[in-house]
Design an enzyme around this catalytic site. Structure first.
Site, PDB file in Angstrom:
ATOM      1  N   HIS A   1       1.092  -1.131   0.112  1.00  0.00           N
ATOM      2  CA  HIS A   1       0.266   0.262   0.038  1.00  0.00           C
ATOM      3  C   HIS A   1       0.409   1.355  -0.003  1.00  0.00           C
ATOM      4  CE1 HIS A   1      -3.795  -1.518   0.583  1.00  0.00           C
ATOM      5  NE2 HIS A   1      -3.477  -2.224   1.206  1.00  0.00           N
TER       6      HIS A   1
ATOM      7  N   GLU B   1      -8.948   2.614  -3.041  1.00  0.00           N
ATOM      8  CA  GLU B   1      -9.267   3.764  -4.163  1.00  0.00           C
ATOM      9  C   GLU B   1      -8.756   4.902  -4.007  1.00  0.00           C
ATOM     10  OE1 GLU B   1     -12.363   5.950  -7.358  1.00  0.00           O
ATOM     11  OE2 GLU B   1     -12.838   4.632  -5.390  1.00  0.00           O
TER      12      GLU B   1
END
Length: 308
Positions: free
Chosen positions: A38, A110
């Site tokens: 991430h 997102e």
């Protein structure tokens, strides 16, 4: 039951912190060091000093560890083109002497795509299917032959399909809670199926789905390794458990219900329950990466009590 360390560096960690954890995990005889993929923190924390890239991190660790296996839960398919990813993983596998595993998922967060200008496609699962076909196809193409692929999302023409990983086959992990497409994809491509943060009942049901999909695809259900990922919060006494829960901003009762929390004896019992429904490997999500004492506690008082 294998125990693996699973980290979430986007919440705030330098490479030096990750190196300390990986080397401690290796010294304490954990089976592997894994990290998330991430680029943006989650929740109300600031995530300082900022994100680190999963495969750059693993490349560094490949040269600074000796035994422990290295991998991702999960590499975000939206971050990398599959041809580039195949090269990256193969190179890190060569750098490690054949200790890499690839967990690959579709990508879901997102906000991190918006924050760093990464396209976030609507159709992610179809792309994941093609990414798996491309990555595994490139690796399995014999040296001297060419690989081509004409998909909806990706096209490769006359690729030399190099470099090859050090391992004959890099283990591929697929995971998730999906009832139909996910088990089918795992049956086709996975060496390991992982279900994250799931109850005993949901774990058992999903493992049964994957086994059935594997049999339908012409594989044996036991061809795959079955694993869980759960947050760990282990202490020698109630006060220590509470202190560790407070540090990661979680409630002890909630952690005991949904994770691996409590005394070593309580955690051994919980892991044994997952083992009874088919889990063979446990990824311990360690949210406080400065707390190496917890790693040592689990290694000394939990690990020896598990059938390994």
């Amino acid at each position: 039951m294998d125990l693996r360390v699973f980290t979430e560096p986007q919440q705030g960690a330098t490479y030096e912190t990750l190196l300390r954890v990986a080397q401690a995990a290796e010294d304490l005889n954990y089976d592997a060091f894994f990290r998330s993929d991430h680029y943006l923190h989650m929740g109300s924390i600031d995530g300082l000093p900022g994100p680190t890239d999963a495969w750059i991190t693993l490349a560094g660790l490949a040269r600074e560890t000796r035994r422990i296996r290295l991998g991702t839960l999960m590499t975000a398919g939206t971050f990398r083109l599959p041809g580039v990813l195949a090269i990256q993983v193969a190179q890190v596998d060569l750098m490690s002497g054949g200790r890499v595993e690839l967990g690959l998922g579709s990508g879901w967060y997102e906000a991190e795509h918006e924050a760093y200008g990464i396209p976030f496609p609507k159709e992610k699962f179809g792309r994941l299917e093609e990414q798996l076909a491309v990555v595994t196809g490139l690796w399995s193409t014999p040296v001297g032959e060419r690989f081509s692929f004409d998909g909806k999302y990706y096209q490769l023409k006359d690729s030399p399909a190099l470099p090859k990983p050090a391992q004959g086959k890099v283990p591929v992990l697929i995971g998730g809670h999906g009832a139909k497409r996910t088990p089918a994809l795992a049956a086709r491509y996975a060496d390991e199926f992982n279900i994250p943060f799931a109850s005993l009942a949901d774990t058992e049901q999903q493992f049964q789905r994957v086994r059935a999909a594997a049999e339908e695809a012409g594989r044996k259900g036991d061809d795959l390794v079955y694993s869980n990922a759960l947050v760990a919060c282990v202490g020698r006494n109630d006060d220590e458990v509470k202190r560790r829960a407070d540090v990661i901003g979680r409630d002890v009762d909630e952690l005991k219900a949904n994770g691996l929390a409590g005394s070593p004896a309580e955690v051994v019992e919980k892991i044994s329950q997952y083992q009874a429904v088919g889990s063979q490997r446990m990824y311990l999500q360690m949210l406080d990466l400065d707390d190496l004492d917890q790693l040592e506690l689990i290694a000394s008082e939990v690990m020896p009590q598990l059938d390994r």
